[in-house]
Motif scaffolding. Structure first.
Motif, mmCIF file in Angstrom:
data_model
loop_
_atom_site.group_PDB
_atom_site.id
_atom_site.type_symbol
_atom_site.label_atom_id
_atom_site.label_comp_id
_atom_site.label_asym_id
_atom_site.label_seq_id
_atom_site.Cartn_x
_atom_site.Cartn_y
_atom_site.Cartn_z
ATOM 1 N N ARG A 6 0.979 -1.323 0.101
ATOM 2 C CA ARG A 6 -0.107 -0.076 0.091
ATOM 3 C C ARG A 6 0.884 1.360 -0.004
ATOM 4 N N LEU A 9 2.562 1.603 -3.497
ATOM 5 C CA LEU A 9 1.345 2.074 -4.239
ATOM 6 C C LEU A 9 1.196 3.664 -4.277
ATOM 7 N N PHE A 10 0.966 3.928 -2.896
ATOM 8 C CA PHE A 10 0.807 5.306 -2.712
ATOM 9 C C PHE A 10 1.683 6.111 -3.316
ATOM 10 N N THR A 21 -5.685 7.938 -7.091
ATOM 11 C CA THR A 21 -5.288 6.603 -6.597
ATOM 12 C C THR A 21 -4.638 6.740 -5.114
ATOM 13 N N CYS A 25 -6.375 5.078 -1.286
ATOM 14 C CA CYS A 25 -5.370 4.444 -0.421
ATOM 15 C C CYS A 25 -5.773 4.653 1.086
ATOM 16 N N TYR A 26 -6.961 5.538 1.449
ATOM 17 C CA TYR A 26 -7.187 5.659 2.759
ATOM 18 C C TYR A 26 -8.622 5.132 2.993
ATOM 19 N N LEU A 103 -6.025 -0.545 4.281
ATOM 20 C CA LEU A 103 -5.931 0.924 3.945
ATOM 21 C C LEU A 103 -5.268 1.747 5.080
#
Length: 150
Positions: A6, A9-10, A21, A25-26, A103
């Motif tokens: 994650r 990705l972030f 995007t 993520c949150y 997340l």
């Protein structure tokens, strides 16, 4: 998704200036805090979308992703021109995360505000960057900018 994935990705989304995007993520009730912003819920994602949209010259690098259970951290750096002054900024940030259901539910970024203000604001930042007054002024301007963006 694992917390380390994650975080990766972030920041890869941040490198592409993909605020949507990043926002995804949150958790819906996530919190974000740094020396300028103190946000919760949808305002967290809105901040990242705003920064990505406005940061035309933004360059981001990240490293040292660490995870322990539901907590994680990373180091990241950003290079950009501060919109109010046109001055170049190189900000060095330490990020701490807490995760729930894969997340981000809590995100705290730490950086040296005085160092940032010296770069972004020049002489005013050098002279007043240590003061609560300047920090409050910057926070107010950032909050107004985010409100206008949304």
């Amino acid at each position: 998704m694992e917390p380390s994935e994650r975080i990766d990705l972030f920041y890869r989304a941040f490198q592409r200036r993909d605020g949507a995007t990043m926002a995804a993520c949150y958790t819906p009730d996530a919190t974000f805090r740094d020396p300028v912003f103190d946000l919760c819920g949808e305002r967290v994602g809105a901040m990242w979308r705003m920064l990505c949209e406005r940061g035309k010259d933004l360059r981001v690098e990240f490293s040292d992703i660490r995870v322990d259970g539901d907590r994680g951290s990373a180091e990241w750096q950003a290079w950009y021109r501060f919109s109010k002054s046109g001055r170049p900024v190189h900000n060095v940030i330490h990020a701490e995360f807490r995760f729930r259901d894969g997340l981000i539910c809590e995100h705290v970024d730490s950086f040296d505000f005085w160092r940032w203000s010296r770069q972004a604001l020049g002489p005013a930042g050098l002279l007043l960057g240590w003061s609560g007054w300047l920090r409050d002024k910057v926070r107010g301007e950032a909050a107004r900018g985010l409100a206008a963006f949304r």
